[in-house]
Design a protein around this motif. Structure first.
Motif, PDB file in Angstrom:
ATOM      1  N   TYR A   6       0.819  -1.221   0.000  1.00 32.32           N
ATOM      2  CA  TYR A   6       0.000   0.000   0.000  1.00 32.32           C
ATOM      3  C   TYR A   6       0.851   1.268   0.000  1.00 32.32           C
ATOM      4  O   TYR A   6       0.355   2.366   0.160  1.00 32.32           O
ATOM      5  N   ARG A   7       2.176   1.108  -0.133  1.00 28.61           N
ATOM      6  CA  ARG A   7       3.034   2.294  -0.171  1.00 28.61           C
ATOM      7  C   ARG A   7       2.834   3.048  -1.486  1.00 28.61           C
ATOM      8  O   ARG A   7       2.396   2.451  -2.459  1.00 28.61           O
ATOM      9  N   PRO A   8       3.182   4.306  -1.654  1.00 27.52           N
ATOM     10  CA  PRO A   8       3.770   5.165  -0.641  1.00 27.52           C
ATOM     11  C   PRO A   8       2.743   5.682   0.370  1.00 27.52           C
ATOM     12  O   PRO A   8       1.561   5.428   0.232  1.00 27.52           O
ATOM     13  N   HIS A  64      12.331   3.437  10.589  1.00 25.36           N
ATOM     14  CA  HIS A  64      11.076   3.698   9.874  1.00 25.36           C
ATOM     15  C   HIS A  64      11.193   4.943   9.015  1.00 25.36           C
ATOM     16  O   HIS A  64      12.140   5.729   9.139  1.00 25.36           O
ATOM     17  N   CYS A  65      10.200   5.104   8.112  1.00 18.57           N
ATOM     18  CA  CYS A  65      10.309   6.087   7.042  1.00 18.57           C
ATOM     19  C   CYS A  65      10.436   7.532   7.504  1.00 18.57           C
ATOM     20  O   CYS A  65      10.915   8.372   6.752  1.00 18.57           O
ATOM     21  N   ARG A  66       9.980   7.859   8.687  1.00 18.06           N
ATOM     22  CA  ARG A  66      10.085   9.263   9.098  1.00 18.06           C
ATOM     23  C   ARG A  66      11.463   9.572   9.664  1.00 18.06           C
ATOM     24  O   ARG A  66      11.863  10.719   9.730  1.00 18.06           O
ATOM     25  N   LYS A 101      14.184   8.017   8.307  1.00 15.60           N
ATOM     26  CA  LYS A 101      15.005   8.053   7.091  1.00 15.60           C
ATOM     27  C   LYS A 101      14.286   7.279   5.991  1.00 15.60           C
ATOM     28  O   LYS A 101      13.787   6.180   6.233  1.00 15.60           O
ATOM     29  N   CYS A 102      14.220   7.874   4.832  1.00 18.32           N
ATOM     30  CA  CYS A 102      13.625   7.168   3.694  1.00 18.32           C
ATOM     31  C   CYS A 102      14.539   6.021   3.301  1.00 18.32           C
ATOM     32  O   CYS A 102      15.733   6.221   3.079  1.00 18.32           O
ATOM     33  N   ALA A 103      13.977   4.829   3.221  1.00 17.00           N
ATOM     34  CA  ALA A 103      14.789   3.659   2.889  1.00 17.00           C
ATOM     35  C   ALA A 103      14.862   3.423   1.387  1.00 17.00           C
ATOM     36  O   ALA A 103      15.349   2.395   0.946  1.00 17.00           O
ATOM     37  N   VAL A 104      14.343   4.371   0.620  1.00 20.92           N
ATOM     38  CA  VAL A 104      14.355   4.302  -0.842  1.00 20.92           C
ATOM     39  C   VAL A 104      13.723   2.990  -1.332  1.00 20.92           C
ATOM     40  O   VAL A 104      14.346   2.197  -2.033  1.00 20.92           O
ATOM     41  N   CYS A 105      12.475   2.780  -0.929  1.00 18.31           N
ATOM     42  CA  CYS A 105      11.810   1.534  -1.311  1.00 18.31           C
ATOM     43  C   CYS A 105      11.365   1.561  -2.770  1.00 18.31           C
ATOM     44  O   CYS A 105      11.155   0.525  -3.374  1.00 18.31           O
ATOM     45  N   GLY A 106      11.186   2.758  -3.309  1.00 21.77           N
ATOM     46  CA  GLY A 106      10.812   2.854  -4.724  1.00 21.77           C
ATOM     47  C   GLY A 106       9.332   3.143  -4.951  1.00 21.77           C
ATOM     48  O   GLY A 106       8.933   3.471  -6.073  1.00 21.77           O
ATOM     49  N   GLU A 163       6.452  11.469  -4.950  1.00 24.06           N
ATOM     50  CA  GLU A 163       6.042  11.975  -3.639  1.00 24.06           C
ATOM     51  C   GLU A 163       5.718  10.873  -2.650  1.00 24.06           C
ATOM     52  O   GLU A 163       5.173   9.827  -3.011  1.00 24.06           O
ATOM     53  N   CYS A 164       6.059  11.127  -1.386  1.00 22.50           N
ATOM     54  CA  CYS A 164       5.674  10.219  -0.313  1.00 22.50           C
ATOM     55  C   CYS A 164       5.519  11.052   0.937  1.00 22.50           C
ATOM     56  O   CYS A 164       6.446  11.762   1.319  1.00 22.50           O
ATOM     57  N   ASP A 165       4.341  10.997   1.560  1.00 20.26           N
ATOM     58  CA  ASP A 165       4.072  11.859   2.713  1.00 20.26           C
ATOM     59  C   ASP A 165       4.989  11.569   3.890  1.00 20.26           C
ATOM     60  O   ASP A 165       5.220  12.426   4.725  1.00 20.26           O
ATOM     61  N   ALA A 166       5.505  10.344   3.964  1.00 19.64           N
ATOM     62  CA  ALA A 166       6.374  10.024   5.091  1.00 19.64           C
ATOM     63  C   ALA A 166       7.656  10.832   4.981  1.00 19.64           C
ATOM     64  O   ALA A 166       8.250  11.221   5.971  1.00 19.64           O
ATOM     65  N   ARG A 167       8.064  11.093   3.759  1.00 14.89           N
ATOM     66  CA  ARG A 167       9.335  11.760   3.555  1.00 14.89           C
ATOM     67  C   ARG A 167       9.169  13.263   3.419  1.00 14.89           C
ATOM     68  O   ARG A 167       9.835  14.029   4.074  1.00 14.89           O
ATOM     69  N   CYS A 168       8.200  13.686   2.586  1.00 17.73           N
ATOM     70  CA  CYS A 168       8.096  15.107   2.299  1.00 17.73           C
ATOM     71  C   CYS A 168       7.647  15.911   3.507  1.00 17.73           C
ATOM     72  O   CYS A 168       8.129  16.989   3.745  1.00 17.73           O
TER      73      CYS A 168
HETATM   74  S1  SF4 Z   1       9.534   6.214  -0.452  1.00 19.38           S
HETATM   75 FE1  SF4 Z   1      10.874   6.242   1.330  1.00 19.38          FE
HETATM   76  S2  SF4 Z   1       9.642   7.207   2.913  1.00 19.38           S
HETATM   77 FE2  SF4 Z   1       8.201   6.595   1.317  1.00 19.38          FE
HETATM   78  S3  SF4 Z   1       7.503   4.550   1.858  1.00 19.38           S
HETATM   79 FE3  SF4 Z   1       9.274   4.224   0.560  1.00 19.38          FE
HETATM   80  S4  SF4 Z   1      10.977   4.091   1.981  1.00 19.38           S
HETATM   81 FE4  SF4 Z   1       9.295   4.996   3.123  1.00 19.38          FE
END
Ligand code: SF4
Lengths: 224, 618
Positions: free
Chosen positions: B280-282, B592-594, B596-601, B609-614
């Motif tokens: 269900y990401r991002p 967890h994503c807040r 550091k972004c783990a660059v999941c893609g 865009e990803c709300d966890a990161r931005c």
């Molecule tokens: S893009 Fe980065 S912050 Fe967003 S879900 Fe993937 S790992 Fe987490």
């Protein structure tokens, strides 16, 4: 706070709702209709709703009474209008007024039963044999009763509980009208009578409709 | 309104109220003034399906269109199925009572693998051929969505189209397309070709699968210009996304009957066993204004007295305090409860907590998943024993006397110490209770330990892992029982056979379609219901097709193996999953994503865009 007696019809799809389901539907409906109801005190407040003569699942009714407690200014007509709009299909509020009779004065109910048979001959035979059985004065059935806190099976003679009846057949349909005890003192579910008749006649219908037509007091006058 | 044959069925079944329709807010339209009829099917009981948020959204969304009438359909229970077959009653839409065979679109939501036989059974009860290839007319088109669609291969033969990802936008696009083709008089083939060009649409009949000698997949080859990779649909803005103003109010009792809305989609945690956490990401958050408005609408239109906020991990919602402040401003007067699952309420100001007193306290639950810190690190379940015990202590001080703990057996890298660790952790919770000087007199503590079996799923770092065999799992269950020495701990373990089948279906390939069909023919239905589950039938079905459950469930895959779902693009990259799987082997956690972004893609499907990161930390 004042009591209001709401009368509603239960027909069509709604006849397959159980008594518990009805309670749930009305609890939601009164909230949705934003009726100024009196709520019970306590941790989990809920409106006071009292179904005076709970109807078994599968049966229709032309007029079911439900008592509520109102705590604000609202007319019966307004209650009727607002509630009808928020009930499931098949439940329709027909009146809301001050209660005329004591809830405990319900003594009997008049039912109309129609049984659809595969062929006309069976309908006629069912009507004829059933009439004879009732006239004979003996028609037994097993009834679940309570003895203290335990459930017990007991034998009853249904004929002793039939106040009035009429039975006839026309085409493939057999129609039966019966006045049976209803209420907290003594109660007889019409489907118990029908299954006894089916057992004794050895005939089975394809489709059945059981409809409660009205509630009566001890003197056969209508409960209001 | 109901036809006599159906009435006759209803008079012979338990709980007829679930087959009648007519509920408050159900939508009835004039057949003659619409252009498309849609049957939304939930392949489980009415009680389960009517509790499902996704179905409520998509039902209302389709019905918001003037040209479409969407009806609900659930899987009839065994007694109803028997009556329907006996009396020749075809599966019908609850709203109209009309056979869905005559509808234009039939949609299934596949929420769990164990509902597959119900999907087949519903198609059969509808009087339709099971296989897409045998349904040659343009309509009805059978589509399917839901999390299982991330590997739809085992059911590829039965649906015409799969919709991976969020259904809110693609449903409308697809309905438009079907109406156009229907009115043009297109063939089914023409329609499917056109549909396959839409992003977020997977037409399985346009792909050929070849196998290696050892039974693994050699290649999945698209025909013509069907896309090599099918991207899942992603709704970018949850505030702008369609949401119903009313829900159908079930007349009979269902599992969850309350006003529910989602607060965010996706999960920042990255627990390595959890499929939902990746597919269900991002992360996309809904604003408190929107959530508040939606709750109000639903409460008003349904008369509901309970609000439930839905997400994969409610405590990660960044604006929870603001949201609760908005909600309590009106729910208190309306006598509405707010159900907050798994929320660490101790973080909120006191005044807010007092206002929330109406909040029904569900039982205190923790999901440590694994018994030791070592294994929790390996699965990236970032919760420490200290945190759990201190929360338990606070709860006991607040008068709680029971706790529920959820664990899994059979996790990758698990050792006997990890199994024993489950019993030890439960014991520590018990000790914490007795260490409380103010514990209620004469009252003991109950710690309920519920243990399921790990099921490796696609699109997780553990997608290559073997599941433990039944023998291994049962051995571990016995071991665990022997470690428990007090009656204060009640232990319950799930059936291993169910997990085994789930594992086989979750990572299955196209050859399983025949197995599922055979299992259904043998009588399998409602496989998720313990009392109806028949593993024997399934084993026979696998055998009859020369396949084995073990090949799918208990085999370790090589990272280079072509996986049956490799042509699906859920954003999360294979490189990321491989990296995570390596880290698991080294007991190394990923923040967890807040943090550091783990660059999941996954952000690339959402315009980066990803709300966890931005939005970052608040
Ligand atoms: S893009 Fe980065 S912050 Fe967003 S879900 Fe993937 S790992 Fe987490």
């Amino acid at each position: 706070m004042r009591a209001v007696r709401v009368w509603f019809k239960k027909e069509g799809r709604a006849k397959y709702l159980s008594h518990l389901d009805m309670n749930r539907c009305f609890t939601r409906a009164v909230r949705r209709a934003r009726l100024p109801l009196w709520y019970t005190e306590g941790f989990n407040p809920h409106p006071y709703l009292n179904f005076l003569a709970p109807l078994p699942l599968g049966q229709e009714s032309a007029a079911e009474p439900l008592d509520m407690k109102i705590e604000g200014e609202i007319t019966g007509a307004e209650i009727e209008k607002r509630l009808s709009a928020v009930l499931p299909e098949g439940i329709e509020v027909t009146a809301a007024a001050d209660p005329a009779d004591e809830a405990l004065s319900i003594a009997m109910a008049e039912y109309g039963v129609s049984l659809l048979f595969g062929e006309g001959r069976t309908a006629a035979a069912f009507a004829e044999k059933s009439g004879e059985l009732i006239k004979s004065g003996l028609l037994t059935a097993e009834k679940t009763g309570k003895k203290g806190r335990h459930k017990v099976q007991k034998q009853i003679n249904i004929c002793e509980h039939i106040f009035r009846y009429e039975i006839s057949a026309s085409g493939t349909v057999c129609s039966l009208k019966a006045t049976l005890p209803c209420g907290s003192q003594s109660n007889l579910n019409p489907s118990l009578m029908i299954s006894a008749l089916k057992r004794e006649t050895g005939l089975a219908e394809e489709l059945i409709t059981i409809r409660r037509i009205r509630l009566l007091k001890e003197d056969f006058s209508e409960f209001r | 309104m109901l036809n006599p044959q159906l009435e006759a069925c209803l008079q012979s079944v338990q709980k007829p109220g679930r087959y009648t329709g007519g509920e408050l807010n159900s939508v009835v339209k004039d057949k003659d003034s619409i252009r498309l009829r849609y049957a939304f099917c939930f392949p489980d009981s009415y009680e389960i399906g009517m509790s499902h948020l996704g179905m409520k959204i998509l039902y209302a969304l389709a019905n918001a269109r003037e040209d479409t009438w969407c009806e609900r359909v659930f899987a009839p229970w065994g007694d109803m199925e028997e009556q329907m077959r006996k009396r020749g009653v075809l599966l019908y839409g609850l709203e109209s009572g009309d056979p869905i065979r005559d509808f234009d679109l039939i949609g299934f939501t596949l929420q769990y693998e164990l509902c597959y036989t119900n999907m087949l059974n519903m198609l059969d009860l509808a009087g339709l051929p099971l296989e897409s290839a045998e349904r040659t007319a343009l309509t009805p088109i059978v589509i399917a969505g839901g999390p299982c669609v991330c590997n739809a291969e085992p059911v590829h033969a039965f649906a015409d189209i799969f919709l991976p990802g969020d259904g809110e936008e693609i449903t409308n696009t697809l309905i438009d397309l079907l109406i156009a083709h229907k009115e043009k008089g297109s063939s089914k083939k023409e329609f499917l070709l056109a549909a396959s060009k839409l992003p977020g649409v997977y037409v399985p009949s346009l792909y050929d699968v070849s196998y290696n000698g050892d039974g693994t997949v050699r290649a999945v080859t698209p025909q013509g210009d069907a896309p090599a990779k099918i991207k899942k649909s992603v709704v970018r803005d949850l505030d702008a996304m369609f949401f119903p103003e009313s829900f159908v109010v079930p007349s009979v009792e269902v599992v969850h009957d309350r006003a529910v809305t989602e607060i965010f989609r996706g999960c920042i945690r990255g627990c390595r066993f959890c499929q939902a956490g990746f597919i269900y990401r991002p992360i996309r958050e809904k604003s408190p204004e929107t959530v508040d408005r939606q709750c109000r609408d639903i409460c008003l239109s349904t008369g509901s007295d309970e609000i439930s906020l839905c997400s994969l991990s409610a405590s990660d919602y960044t604006k929870m305090e603001e949201l609760l402040t908005r909600l309590v401003a009106w729910t208190d007067d309306e006598k509405i409860n707010i159900a907050l699952p798994s929320l660490r309420a101790d973080n909120f100001p006191k005044e807010l907590m007092e206002k929330l007193s109406g909040v029904r306290r569900s039982s205190l639950t923790f999901a440590p998943e694994a018994g030791t810190q070592r294994l929790r690190d390996a699965i990236n379940k970032n919760v420490t024993e200290q945190e759990m015990l201190s929360t338990a202590r606070q709860a006991f001080e607040g008068g709680w006397t029971s706790v529920k703990l959820y664990f899994m057996l059979g996790l990758p890298t698990e050792t006997p110490e990890d199994v024993a660790g489950i019993a030890e952790l439960a014991q520590k919770v018990v000790d914490e209770y007795y260490a409380n000087p103010n514990k209620p007199k004469g009252k003991g503590v109950t710690v309920s330990v519920s243990v399921s079996s790990f099921v490796p799923k696609p699109f997780t770092p553990f997608q290559w892992e073997p599941q433990d065999t039944r023998e291994q799992l049962e051995e571990k269950q016995r071991g665990l029982f022997s470690h428990i020495r007090t009656k204060k701990i009640s232990l319950s373990c799930h059936k291993t056979q169910t997990s085994l089948l789930e594992a086989a279906l979750a990572r299955g390939d196209r050859r399983l379609a025949a197995v599922i069909k055979t299992a259904w023919e043998k009588g399998c239905r409602f496989d998720g219901w313990d009392e109806l589950f028949n593993f024997g039938f399934w084993e026979e079905a696998f055998m009859e097709h020369g396949l084995s459950v073990a090949f799918y469930a208990n085999r370790r895959r090589d990272c280079g193996e072509v996986l049956p779902w490799d042509h699906m693009d859920y954003g999360v990259s294979k490189e990321f999953l491989i990296k995570e799987s390596k880290k698991a082997g080294e007991n190394e956690t990923t923040p967890h994503c807040r943090v550091k972004c783990a660059v999941c893609g996954a952000d690339k499907l959402n315009g980066g865009e990803c709300d966890a990161r931005c939005k970052g930390l608040v």
